[in-house]
Design a protein around this motif. Structure first.
Motif, short mmCIF file in Angstrom:
data_model
loop_
_atom_site.label_atom_id
_atom_site.label_comp_id
_atom_site.label_asym_id
_atom_site.label_seq_id
_atom_site.Cartn_x
_atom_site.Cartn_y
_atom_site.Cartn_z
N GLU A 54 0.82 -1.21 0.00
CA GLU A 54 0.00 0.00 0.00
C GLU A 54 0.86 1.26 0.00
O GLU A 54 0.41 2.33 -0.44
CB GLU A 54 -0.91 0.01 1.24
N ALA A 55 2.09 1.14 0.48
CA ALA A 55 2.94 2.32 0.65
C ALA A 55 3.23 3.07 -0.66
O ALA A 55 3.17 4.31 -0.67
CB ALA A 55 4.24 1.92 1.34
N PRO A 56 3.54 2.39 -1.77
CA PRO A 56 3.85 3.15 -2.99
C PRO A 56 2.73 4.07 -3.44
O PRO A 56 3.00 5.20 -3.89
CB PRO A 56 4.12 2.04 -4.02
N SER A 57 1.49 3.63 -3.36
CA SER A 57 0.38 4.49 -3.78
C SER A 57 0.23 5.67 -2.83
O SER A 57 -0.14 6.78 -3.24
CB SER A 57 -0.93 3.70 -3.84
N GLN A 58 0.54 5.46 -1.54
CA GLN A 58 0.50 6.57 -0.58
C GLN A 58 1.58 7.60 -0.90
O GLN A 58 1.36 8.80 -0.78
CB GLN A 58 0.70 6.03 0.84
N GLU A 105 12.36 18.45 -2.87
CA GLU A 105 11.53 17.90 -3.95
C GLU A 105 12.20 16.70 -4.60
O GLU A 105 11.54 15.71 -4.92
CB GLU A 105 11.26 19.01 -4.97
N ARG A 106 13.51 16.76 -4.78
CA ARG A 106 14.22 15.64 -5.38
C ARG A 106 14.21 14.42 -4.47
O ARG A 106 14.07 13.28 -4.94
CB ARG A 106 15.67 16.05 -5.70
N ILE A 107 14.36 14.62 -3.17
CA ILE A 107 14.29 13.49 -2.23
C ILE A 107 12.91 12.84 -2.33
O ILE A 107 12.79 11.61 -2.33
CB ILE A 107 14.58 13.95 -0.79
N GLY A 108 11.86 13.65 -2.41
CA GLY A 108 10.51 13.10 -2.58
C GLY A 108 10.37 12.30 -3.86
O GLY A 108 9.74 11.23 -3.87
N ASP A 109 10.97 12.79 -4.94
CA ASP A 109 10.94 12.05 -6.20
C ASP A 109 11.63 10.69 -6.07
O ASP A 109 11.14 9.67 -6.57
CB ASP A 109 11.62 12.85 -7.31
N TYR A 110 12.79 10.69 -5.41
CA TYR A 110 13.52 9.43 -5.23
C TYR A 110 12.73 8.46 -4.34
O TYR A 110 12.76 7.24 -4.56
CB TYR A 110 14.89 9.69 -4.63
N ALA A 111 12.03 8.99 -3.35
CA ALA A 111 11.21 8.12 -2.50
C ALA A 111 10.12 7.45 -3.35
O ALA A 111 9.84 6.25 -3.18
CB ALA A 111 10.57 8.93 -1.37
N GLU A 112 9.54 8.20 -4.28
CA GLU A 112 8.52 7.62 -5.16
C GLU A 112 9.15 6.55 -6.05
O GLU A 112 8.56 5.49 -6.28
CB GLU A 112 7.88 8.72 -6.01
N ASP A 113 10.36 6.81 -6.54
CA ASP A 113 11.07 5.81 -7.36
C ASP A 113 11.32 4.53 -6.57
O ASP A 113 11.17 3.42 -7.09
CB ASP A 113 12.40 6.38 -7.85
N LEU A 114 11.72 4.69 -5.30
CA LEU A 114 11.97 3.51 -4.46
C LEU A 114 10.69 2.70 -4.25
O LEU A 114 10.73 1.47 -4.22
CB LEU A 114 12.56 3.94 -3.11
N GLY A 115 9.57 3.40 -4.10
CA GLY A 115 8.30 2.69 -3.96
C GLY A 115 7.96 1.87 -5.19
O GLY A 115 7.48 0.73 -5.09
N GLU A 116 8.23 2.43 -6.36
CA GLU A 116 7.97 1.69 -7.61
C GLU A 116 8.90 0.48 -7.73
O GLU A 116 8.48 -0.59 -8.19
CB GLU A 116 8.16 2.64 -8.80
N ILE A 117 10.15 0.64 -7.32
CA ILE A 117 11.09 -0.49 -7.36
C ILE A 117 10.63 -1.59 -6.41
O ILE A 117 10.74 -2.79 -6.72
CB ILE A 117 12.51 -0.02 -7.01
N ALA A 118 10.10 -1.20 -5.26
CA ALA A 118 9.62 -2.19 -4.30
C ALA A 118 8.54 -3.07 -4.92
O ALA A 118 8.49 -4.29 -4.69
CB ALA A 118 9.09 -1.50 -3.04
N LEU A 119 7.67 -2.46 -5.72
CA LEU A 119 6.62 -3.24 -6.40
C LEU A 119 7.22 -4.21 -7.41
O LEU A 119 6.75 -5.34 -7.56
CB LEU A 119 5.64 -2.30 -7.10
N GLN A 120 8.27 -3.77 -8.09
CA GLN A 120 8.93 -4.65 -9.06
C GLN A 120 9.68 -5.80 -8.38
O GLN A 120 9.79 -6.89 -8.94
CB GLN A 120 9.91 -3.83 -9.91
N LEU A 121 10.18 -5.55 -7.18
CA LEU A 121 10.91 -6.58 -6.45
C LEU A 121 9.99 -7.59 -5.76
O LEU A 121 10.40 -8.72 -5.46
CB LEU A 121 11.80 -5.94 -5.37
N PHE A 122 8.74 -7.21 -5.54
CA PHE A 122 7.85 -8.01 -4.71
C PHE A 122 7.70 -9.46 -5.20
O PHE A 122 7.68 -10.39 -4.36
CB PHE A 122 6.48 -7.34 -4.61
N PRO A 123 7.58 -9.73 -6.50
CA PRO A 123 7.38 -11.14 -6.92
C PRO A 123 8.58 -12.05 -6.65
O PRO A 123 8.43 -13.27 -6.66
CB PRO A 123 7.13 -11.01 -8.43
#
Length: 225
Positions: A54-58, A105-123
């Motif tokens: 749920e975290a990435p969408s948040q 703002e850049r740190i926030g962007d990287y946090a969003e990128d990390l959330g997307e990577i987490a979804l890719q790593l999940f499987p």
């Protein structure tokens, strides 16, 4: 606003008081943006290491608020500089805040990128070296927290102390990169390794931006770069 004996414009007491109120409101907005970015970083950690789907969408939803604040703060700084003709110390504060919110703002962007990577790593099964990467992540989060505390208190020592902590993160990055890049006899797909290399790169960049924030706080107070 009135003219003195030499014909120069002087800022009236009431105008100065209003300007100081606008500055304080601006500083509150910056700290509010910082709190949102800090929360996004925490959510990214939850996504990566606790597998919170749920975290990435948040993070994405919160990023809209961060971007809105970023644009508002930048515009408010420009307006104050253009309309109030601030003296040197105030101009230093406003220019530093404009640069500082870009780092946030850049740190926030990287946090969003990390959330997307987490979804890719999940499987995939939990990759190797996640504990070491978690430690690197926590070092970076501590740096961001320290830089925001320095900003809140306008504390030079805390601001400069962030840079000292960055050395440990740089070492984490170099060590982990070597471990990930030099793996042999890899069975299965290599995507998790590639994604983890991106994770440590983003963390290293987030630490750099936190360091910039600390330096900008020191500049606000001392005027020295």
């Amino acid at each position: 606003m009135s003219k003195n004996a030499g014909g120069k414009l002087e800022v009236s007491g009431s105008t100065r008081t209003q300007f100081e109120r606008q500055i304080k409101r601006l500083q509150r907005d910056v700290l509010r943006m910082g709190a949102l970015v800090e929360n996004s970083f925490w959510l990214a950690r939850q996504a990566l290491f606790e597998r919170d789907l749920e975290a990435p969408s948040q993070i994405t939803a919160q990023e809209k608020h961060i971007d809105h604040l970023y644009r508002k703060i930048e515009q408010d700084c420009v307006t104050l500089i253009a309309l109030q003709s601030p003296v040197a110390q105030d101009l230093r504060l406003l220019s530093a805040l404009m640069q500082l919110v870009r780092d946030l703002e850049r740190i926030g962007d990287y946090a969003e990128d990390l959330g997307e990577i987490a979804l890719q790593l999940f499987p995939y099964p939990t990759p190797s070296y996640m504990n070491q990467i978690r430690l690197m992540c926590d070092r970076c989060r501590a740096m961001l927290a320290l830089s925001l505390a320095a900003l809140s208190d306008l504390d030079v020592d805390s601001g400069l102390a962030v840079k000292v902590r960055d050395d440990a993160v740089d070492l984490d990055y170099k060590t982990l990169y070597q471990l990930l890049a030099q793996q042999r006899d890899i069975q299965g797909v290599v995507e998790p390794i590639v994604l983890l290399v991106l994770v440590i790169r983003y963390l290293e960049r987030m630490a750099d931006h936190a360091t910039n924030i600390g330096k900008r706080v020191a500049y606000i107070v001392t005027g020295k770069r």
